[in-house]
Design an enzyme around this catalytic site. Structure first.
Site, PDB file in Angstrom:
ATOM      1  N   GLN A   7       0.831  -1.197   0.000  1.00 43.80           N
ATOM      2  CA  GLN A   7       0.000   0.000   0.000  1.00 43.80           C
ATOM      3  C   GLN A   7       0.872   1.256   0.000  1.00 43.80           C
ATOM      4  O   GLN A   7       0.596   2.219  -0.708  1.00 43.80           O
ATOM      5  CB  GLN A   7      -0.898  -0.012   1.241  1.00 43.80           C
ATOM      6  CG  GLN A   7      -1.871   1.130   1.298  1.00 43.80           C
ATOM      7  CD  GLN A   7      -2.798   1.113   0.104  1.00 43.80           C
ATOM      8  OE1 GLN A   7      -3.072   0.058  -0.463  1.00 43.80           O
ATOM      9  NE2 GLN A   7      -3.248   2.273  -0.310  1.00 43.80           N
ATOM     10  N   HIS A  65       2.281   3.053  -3.239  1.00 41.64           N
ATOM     11  CA  HIS A  65       1.437   3.808  -4.175  1.00 41.64           C
ATOM     12  C   HIS A  65       1.866   5.262  -4.291  1.00 41.64           C
ATOM     13  O   HIS A  65       1.904   5.828  -5.379  1.00 41.64           O
ATOM     14  CB  HIS A  65      -0.036   3.756  -3.764  1.00 41.64           C
ATOM     15  CG  HIS A  65      -0.749   2.547  -4.269  1.00 41.64           C
ATOM     16  ND1 HIS A  65      -0.917   2.311  -5.608  1.00 41.64           N
ATOM     17  CD2 HIS A  65      -1.328   1.507  -3.625  1.00 41.64           C
ATOM     18  CE1 HIS A  65      -1.584   1.158  -5.762  1.00 41.64           C
ATOM     19  NE2 HIS A  65      -1.830   0.657  -4.579  1.00 41.64           N
ATOM     20  N   GLU A  96     -10.459   2.207   2.699  1.00 45.03           N
ATOM     21  CA  GLU A  96     -10.686   1.669   1.359  1.00 45.03           C
ATOM     22  C   GLU A  96     -10.461   0.149   1.381  1.00 45.03           C
ATOM     23  O   GLU A  96     -11.296  -0.621   0.924  1.00 45.03           O
ATOM     24  CB  GLU A  96      -9.710   2.342   0.396  1.00 45.03           C
ATOM     25  CG  GLU A  96      -9.834   1.870  -1.043  1.00 45.03           C
ATOM     26  CD  GLU A  96      -8.684   2.374  -1.919  1.00 45.03           C
ATOM     27  OE1 GLU A  96      -7.652   2.836  -1.367  1.00 45.03           O
ATOM     28  OE2 GLU A  96      -8.806   2.284  -3.150  1.00 45.03           O
ATOM     29  N   HIS A  97      -9.306  -0.277   1.905  1.00 44.84           N
ATOM     30  CA  HIS A  97      -8.984  -1.707   2.016  1.00 44.84           C
ATOM     31  C   HIS A  97      -8.843  -2.081   3.490  1.00 44.84           C
ATOM     32  O   HIS A  97      -8.226  -1.338   4.253  1.00 44.84           O
ATOM     33  CB  HIS A  97      -7.647  -2.029   1.346  1.00 44.84           C
ATOM     34  CG  HIS A  97      -7.561  -1.624  -0.082  1.00 44.84           C
ATOM     35  ND1 HIS A  97      -6.901  -0.487  -0.487  1.00 44.84           N
ATOM     36  CD2 HIS A  97      -8.041  -2.201  -1.219  1.00 44.84           C
ATOM     37  CE1 HIS A  97      -6.968  -0.375  -1.812  1.00 44.84           C
ATOM     38  NE2 HIS A  97      -7.661  -1.400  -2.289  1.00 44.84           N
ATOM     39  N   ASP A 103      -6.349  -6.167  -6.159  1.00 41.76           N
ATOM     40  CA  ASP A 103      -5.920  -5.152  -7.125  1.00 41.76           C
ATOM     41  C   ASP A 103      -5.859  -5.709  -8.535  1.00 41.76           C
ATOM     42  O   ASP A 103      -6.014  -4.971  -9.506  1.00 41.76           O
ATOM     43  CB  ASP A 103      -4.521  -4.624  -6.763  1.00 41.76           C
ATOM     44  CG  ASP A 103      -4.578  -3.613  -5.645  1.00 41.76           C
ATOM     45  OD1 ASP A 103      -5.673  -3.119  -5.352  1.00 41.76           O
ATOM     46  OD2 ASP A 103      -3.519  -3.322  -5.056  1.00 41.76           O
ATOM     47  N   HIS A 124     -52.681  17.247  -9.222  1.00 48.42           N
ATOM     48  CA  HIS A 124     -52.289  15.851  -9.023  1.00 48.42           C
ATOM     49  C   HIS A 124     -53.515  15.001  -8.708  1.00 48.42           C
ATOM     50  O   HIS A 124     -53.661  13.885  -9.189  1.00 48.42           O
ATOM     51  CB  HIS A 124     -51.273  15.732  -7.880  1.00 48.42           C
ATOM     52  CG  HIS A 124     -49.876  16.100  -8.271  1.00 48.42           C
ATOM     53  ND1 HIS A 124     -49.513  17.361  -8.631  1.00 48.42           N
ATOM     54  CD2 HIS A 124     -48.740  15.350  -8.370  1.00 48.42           C
ATOM     55  CE1 HIS A 124     -48.223  17.392  -8.924  1.00 48.42           C
ATOM     56  NE2 HIS A 124     -47.727  16.177  -8.782  1.00 48.42           N
TER      57      HIS A 124
END
Lengths: 428, 428
Positions: B255, B258, B322-323, B356, B415
């Site tokens: 991670q 990145h 996220e993960h 991934d 209506h």
């Protein structure tokens, strides 16, 4: 209504244009409201409620007893109507989110998704000219089916300091007991940032005036999720000689009464049909209590005469209306041709107002062309789907080489290593 | 890594904070780019590609023959890896959107939803430091399963004027043959507004650098839909004594590589476990090609020691990563306690890099706390669900009174009339 006979394709682009809404001025006006609520919390909310709504209030939370008692305050006939609508809406929404099976994508590689409700949701219910209790049904029912832990409602109170009992009863019926007497941009800010008494939520739902809409747009850039971008309500009708002109006229008017900016469009391949509908419309219009608003919206609305049904479908898909009524021969065969629309009403006995209130479908729908990419509100709007994977040692052996190779070529060696270290050092 | 031992709940709020990304400066910088592409189309795209990427180009569309031939240009091993990943991702995604039954909510009232693909979608594939062909799989496969009519890819070309063949092959494999050699904010603008050669799309997907992200945010206010708001990638691991420290270390590093702004968090109830993982991490870190980036991200990453697994789950739900990797005893029992996460990896043999690339799940996931309200990309991201209703005369008789009553109390008489006129003038 203005009539356009056989417009060119170039002209179509003009005809589908929505009035451009420039939020820039409104946003610059509400920014101080958002900032003040963010920093001063309840005090700022009180101040703006006094300034904008001319109501002095310092306790926003509606007492639970008042909510429980509202049942007694509304006409029995209205209560039955709400109960009936509740039942249909619940039936239609309850099947919307199904569990998916676990997929073994490769031997030993198990992947699945789990539906998990968004924890905290805020529902904004307008209360301006009329108490929109129907919107409580449309938002609270899917939130409850999804299983949201915390559901709050913000709605402006009346001049007397109370919320209309129809809103309270509907909330009660839906099991929502946390209602705050706050409206406008300050309500959106309170739900987005949280105050001493109003909790911060994960997602904000609901319609509102231009201040509310602009505030939602603005807080959406600040880390809070909103249901969808909003614009004036829209209706397109495709009608042929099988339609009842009086029914179509009534539908067009029901849309037009929403506001002077309502978008109303009649598409037909048959000019006499257009004329009959217009005649009926003018005669029904005269008797409407909201005559002024409705007449203005009618003036801006359009009749479009096209060559054939294929052209009509093309036009409608280009327009991407929020609501689409089809009253044409063999309308069922046209269903596969509908690409862009929020909600579709088929045949002579499916008025748009059925979907607004009681047929079961949701009335919170994409406007302003967003029907090209958005769905209406559903249980899915209150759920996120979390992916899971459980890979065993053999499974990683199966897919490991692919991961290593791809990571290598994307230049991400640590990604590759996370596999290599496992395949080389397998725990026994 | 910085270690926090038994932080107070007050401290938790600090620990989960993401670095605030101020897009204001970037947005003011890219606004002229968006405006120019909107008004000048291809010419502006050419100009910005020369200015920002230093590439002179006037034909953006990649020749179909080049796409078809890319298969021969990439290593056989890479081709097999992509094919394997393709197969798993397809298997996992193909079950994601199911038709729902027609519901008769009241007798004679038939309501249903139809899944309709978003017509035109644009996929942005970054090509900066590395060709992210895995992202082609993650976006093009669900788009194809959904049945989108027009799928286009924009991706920056290399200095030599070509696109990396791995991207071309992957697109070819996914059946996408419309690829434009355009990157950056100008690519997003082109897909949002359309140019002479690049079509306007209904929804834009894909990751990118801060200019791309800011451009997506900006065009999203201008009527185009985007997949989700983006931020730096994140990983949280909850580990106990059942973990293999070297494996966890490898995941944390995968991670961290990145970018320097990557968010990496290790949560454990066992300090010696934390120390072993840190030791392994430092030793693996030394050998990484992306050492500089990774070491910086590691420096900003956190080890959090908590009292027990319940606290760990609470913390992770507050953080909404996220993960999330769970390598703890009896991890299956914790699944129902996961409320906020994008994608979850279970046990010692489920590295994040599997998700991934090749396990089958999607890697386009919500960051920056949006896992509280967003799901990752799925087939649903490429579909809208249009509601339909067909009510017959008896059906309208059944629900008509409820509609009339509710419309009356909301002050919307037109209506109400749309129902009344039908129930009074029933066609025989």
């Amino acid at each position: 209504m203005k009539t356009y006979k056989y417009p060119t394709k170039e002209m179509w682009k003009k005809l589908i244009e929505r009035p451009s809404e420039d939020f820039k001025n409104i946003i610059s006006g509400i920014q101080p409201v958002l900032d003040a609520v963010k920093s001063d919390g309840d005090n700022a909310v009180c101040e703006f409620t006094l300034r904008f709504d001319n109501i002095s209030i310092n306790e926003f939370l509606v007492e639970e007893q008042l909510i429980a008692d509202a049942e007694e305050e509304i006409p029995v006939k209205l209560k039955s109507a709400i109960d009936k609508a509740y039942e249909n809406i619940w039936k239609f929404h309850k099947i919307q989110v199904q569990e998916e099976p676990v997929i073994e994508t490769s031997p030993g590689v198990f992947c699945w998704r789990r539906n998990v409700a968004i924890e905290k949701v805020g529902l904004y219910i307008p209360g301006g000219t009329a108490p929109l209790f129907s919107t409580v049904l449309m938002l609270a029912i899917p939130a409850r089916i999804a299983g949201c832990l915390q559901i709050i409602i913000c709605t402006p109170c009346r001049k007397d300091g109370y919320i209309h009992p129809a809103i309270l009863y509907t909330a009660y019926k839906c099991g929502v007991n946390t209602i705050f007497k706050v409206g406008g941009a300050q309500a959106i800010a309170a739900m987005a940032y949280g105050t001493q008494s109003i909790p911060k939520v994960d997602k904000i739902f609901g319609p509102g005036n231009q201040y509310v809409t602009a505030a939602k747009q603005k807080v959406a850039q600040d880390g809070v999720t909103i249901d969808m971008p909003a614009g004036p309500s829209e209706l397109a009708v495709i009608a042929d000689e099988t339609c009842n002109p009086a029914f179509v006229a009534a539908d067009l008017l029901s849309q037009a009464e929403h506001g002077t900016d309502s978008q109303v469009m009649l598409i037909t391949m048959n000019e006499p049909v257009a004329r009959s509908i217009e005649f009926e419309l003018q005669s029904q219009l005269r008797n409407l209590p909201r005559y002024d608003i409705t007449a203005k919206a009618v003036k801006n609305s359009k009749i479009i005469i096209l060559q054939n049904i294929d052209e009509a479908m093309q036009f409608v898909n280009l327009y991407a209306p929020e609501h689409l009524i089809l009253v044409v021969k063999d309308y069922k065969s046209l269903i596969p041709k509908i690409v862009n629309a929020g909600s579709v009403f088929l045949g002579n006995y499916s008025p748009e107002s059925a979907g607004d209130y009681a047929s079961g479908t949701n009335h919170t729908l994409p406007t302003n062309g967003f029907a090209r990419s958005y769905s209406g509100v559903s249980v899915e709007s209150f759920v996120k789907k979390i992916t899971f994977q459980e890979i065993n040692a053999d499974g990683l052996k199966n897919i490991g080489p692919a991961i290593e190779e791809m990571a290598k070529h994307e230049g991400l060696d640590a990604h590759k290593n996370a596999v290599t270290i496992r395949t080389k050092n397998r725990i026994k």
